[in-house]
Design a protein around this motif. Sequence first.
Motif, PDB file in Angstrom:
ATOM      1  N   GLN A   1      40.168  23.875  48.524  1.00  0.00           N
ATOM      2  CA  GLN A   1      40.916  22.803  49.170  1.00  0.00           C
ATOM      3  C   GLN A   1      41.752  24.005  48.043  1.00  0.00           C
ATOM      4  O   GLN A   1      42.771  23.741  47.911  1.00  0.00           O
ATOM      5  CB  GLN A   1      40.244  21.981  47.499  1.00  0.00           C
ATOM      6  CG  GLN A   1      40.097  20.903  48.368  1.00  0.00           C
ATOM      7  CD  GLN A   1      39.081  19.818  48.052  1.00  0.00           C
ATOM      8  OE1 GLN A   1      38.340  20.276  46.284  1.00  0.00           O
ATOM      9  NE2 GLN A   1      39.126  18.513  47.583  1.00  0.00           N
ATOM     10  N   PHE A   2      41.764  24.767  47.288  1.00  0.00           N
ATOM     11  CA  PHE A   2      42.417  25.375  46.036  1.00  0.00           C
ATOM     12  C   PHE A   2      43.673  26.702  47.217  1.00  0.00           C
ATOM     13  O   PHE A   2      44.469  26.897  46.536  1.00  0.00           O
ATOM     14  CB  PHE A   2      42.398  26.554  44.886  1.00  0.00           C
ATOM     15  CG  PHE A   2      42.311  27.694  43.987  1.00  0.00           C
ATOM     16  CD1 PHE A   2      42.956  26.938  43.003  1.00  0.00           C
ATOM     17  CD2 PHE A   2      42.655  28.520  44.410  1.00  0.00           C
ATOM     18  CE1 PHE A   2      43.891  27.613  42.231  1.00  0.00           C
ATOM     19  CE2 PHE A   2      43.229  29.292  43.562  1.00  0.00           C
ATOM     20  CZ  PHE A   2      43.913  29.030  42.352  1.00  0.00           C
TER      21      PHE A   2
ATOM     22  N   ASN B   1      37.359  36.608  41.712  1.00  0.00           N
ATOM     23  CA  ASN B   1      37.864  37.338  41.112  1.00  0.00           C
ATOM     24  C   ASN B   1      36.381  39.022  41.735  1.00  0.00           C
ATOM     25  O   ASN B   1      35.853  39.064  40.964  1.00  0.00           O
ATOM     26  CB  ASN B   1      35.955  36.731  40.180  1.00  0.00           C
ATOM     27  CG  ASN B   1      36.484  35.648  39.895  1.00  0.00           C
ATOM     28  OD1 ASN B   1      37.724  35.188  39.009  1.00  0.00           O
ATOM     29  ND2 ASN B   1      35.228  34.424  39.701  1.00  0.00           N
ATOM     30  N   GLY B   2      37.350  39.891  42.796  1.00  0.00           N
ATOM     31  CA  GLY B   2      37.347  41.050  43.516  1.00  0.00           C
ATOM     32  C   GLY B   2      35.843  40.713  44.301  1.00  0.00           C
ATOM     33  O   GLY B   2      35.939  41.854  44.828  1.00  0.00           O
TER      34      GLY B   2
ATOM     35  N   ASP C   1      38.932  31.582  37.495  1.00  0.00           N
ATOM     36  CA  ASP C   1      39.060  32.508  39.007  1.00  0.00           C
ATOM     37  C   ASP C   1      39.791  32.927  39.450  1.00  0.00           C
ATOM     38  O   ASP C   1      41.047  32.484  39.088  1.00  0.00           O
ATOM     39  CB  ASP C   1      37.658  31.165  39.364  1.00  0.00           C
ATOM     40  CG  ASP C   1      36.449  31.223  39.350  1.00  0.00           C
ATOM     41  OD1 ASP C   1      35.877  31.837  38.450  1.00  0.00           O
ATOM     42  OD2 ASP C   1      35.936  30.219  39.550  1.00  0.00           O
ATOM     43  N   VAL C   2      40.265  33.967  39.960  1.00  0.00           N
ATOM     44  CA  VAL C   2      41.457  34.145  40.232  1.00  0.00           C
ATOM     45  C   VAL C   2      40.565  34.405  41.958  1.00  0.00           C
ATOM     46  O   VAL C   2      39.227  35.456  42.782  1.00  0.00           O
ATOM     47  CB  VAL C   2      41.585  36.028  40.113  1.00  0.00           C
ATOM     48  CG1 VAL C   2      42.314  36.426  41.082  1.00  0.00           C
ATOM     49  CG2 VAL C   2      41.800  36.101  38.786  1.00  0.00           C
ATOM     50  N   VAL C   3      41.485  34.385  42.997  1.00  0.00           N
ATOM     51  CA  VAL C   3      41.858  33.937  44.354  1.00  0.00           C
ATOM     52  C   VAL C   3      42.569  35.181  45.150  1.00  0.00           C
ATOM     53  O   VAL C   3      43.443  35.130  44.855  1.00  0.00           O
ATOM     54  CB  VAL C   3      41.498  32.605  45.047  1.00  0.00           C
ATOM     55  CG1 VAL C   3      41.636  32.585  46.049  1.00  0.00           C
ATOM     56  CG2 VAL C   3      40.792  31.708  44.929  1.00  0.00           C
ATOM     57  N   ALA C   4      41.728  35.771  45.776  1.00  0.00           N
ATOM     58  CA  ALA C   4      43.321  37.104  46.595  1.00  0.00           C
ATOM     59  C   ALA C   4      42.743  36.809  47.948  1.00  0.00           C
ATOM     60  O   ALA C   4      41.153  36.975  48.041  1.00  0.00           O
ATOM     61  CB  ALA C   4      42.637  38.255  46.198  1.00  0.00           C
TER      62      ALA C   4
ATOM     63  N   GLY D   1      44.015  38.831  50.769  1.00  0.00           N
ATOM     64  CA  GLY D   1      45.505  40.067  51.285  1.00  0.00           C
ATOM     65  C   GLY D   1      45.670  40.160  50.163  1.00  0.00           C
ATOM     66  O   GLY D   1      45.540  40.352  49.159  1.00  0.00           O
ATOM     67  N   SER D   2      47.424  40.524  50.317  1.00  0.00           N
ATOM     68  CA  SER D   2      48.221  41.496  48.666  1.00  0.00           C
ATOM     69  C   SER D   2      48.576  40.211  47.660  1.00  0.00           C
ATOM     70  O   SER D   2      49.147  40.176  46.914  1.00  0.00           O
ATOM     71  CB  SER D   2      49.415  41.988  49.209  1.00  0.00           C
ATOM     72  OG  SER D   2      50.403  40.639  49.456  1.00  0.00           O
ATOM     73  N   GLN D   3      48.115  38.564  48.453  1.00  0.00           N
ATOM     74  CA  GLN D   3      48.587  37.213  47.316  1.00  0.00           C
ATOM     75  C   GLN D   3      46.996  36.839  46.949  1.00  0.00           C
ATOM     76  O   GLN D   3      46.665  37.071  46.842  1.00  0.00           O
ATOM     77  CB  GLN D   3      49.277  36.209  47.809  1.00  0.00           C
ATOM     78  CG  GLN D   3      49.866  36.500  49.119  1.00  0.00           C
ATOM     79  CD  GLN D   3      50.406  35.525  50.052  1.00  0.00           C
ATOM     80  OE1 GLN D   3      49.481  35.428  50.659  1.00  0.00           O
ATOM     81  NE2 GLN D   3      51.723  34.557  49.781  1.00  0.00           N
ATOM     82  N   SER D   4      47.391  37.053  45.294  1.00  0.00           N
ATOM     83  CA  SER D   4      46.634  35.639  44.205  1.00  0.00           C
ATOM     84  C   SER D   4      46.862  35.247  43.294  1.00  0.00           C
ATOM     85  O   SER D   4      48.058  34.462  43.190  1.00  0.00           O
ATOM     86  CB  SER D   4      45.869  37.200  43.699  1.00  0.00           C
ATOM     87  OG  SER D   4      47.130  37.907  42.877  1.00  0.00           O
ATOM     88  N   ALA D   5      46.061  34.105  43.555  1.00  0.00           N
ATOM     89  CA  ALA D   5      46.413  33.071  42.354  1.00  0.00           C
ATOM     90  C   ALA D   5      44.735  33.187  41.426  1.00  0.00           C
ATOM     91  O   ALA D   5      44.227  32.787  41.592  1.00  0.00           O
ATOM     92  CB  ALA D   5      46.468  31.409  43.840  1.00  0.00           C
ATOM     93  N   ARG D   6      45.182  32.462  40.169  1.00  0.00           N
ATOM     94  CA  ARG D   6      44.362  32.135  38.945  1.00  0.00           C
ATOM     95  C   ARG D   6      44.152  30.718  39.532  1.00  0.00           C
ATOM     96  O   ARG D   6      45.478  30.113  38.562  1.00  0.00           O
ATOM     97  CB  ARG D   6      44.876  32.967  37.631  1.00  0.00           C
ATOM     98  CG  ARG D   6      43.773  32.434  37.220  1.00  0.00           C
ATOM     99  CD  ARG D   6      44.233  33.373  35.319  1.00  0.00           C
ATOM    100  NE  ARG D   6      45.137  33.655  34.793  1.00  0.00           N
ATOM    101  CZ  ARG D   6      46.210  34.480  35.436  1.00  0.00           C
ATOM    102  NH1 ARG D   6      45.143  35.932  35.134  1.00  0.00           N
ATOM    103  NH2 ARG D   6      47.504  35.105  34.641  1.00  0.00           N
TER     104      ARG D   6
END
Length: 68
Positions: free
Chosen positions: A15-16, A41-42, A56-59, A61-66
């Motif tokens: 969902q995120f 988270n890596g 929590d950090v979701v990546a 490819g080169s995009q990421s969102a917290r």
Amino acid sequence: MLDVPIRDESIRLGQFLKLANLIDTGADAKPLMIQGLVQVNGEVETRRGRQLLKGDVVALGSQSARVS
């Protein structure tokens, strides 16, 4: 990095990804996870239903969102 607010205490990873506009539809999540392209988270995450909490950090490819 994009901060994406959520309403509740947690949100499922699939969902995120959609909420953060990292994917177009929820159906896009599973193939990307199977390929090992999604990180939380890596660390590579393969469970679409994983519960994310604020911070929590979701990546993808080169995009990421917290989660915020």
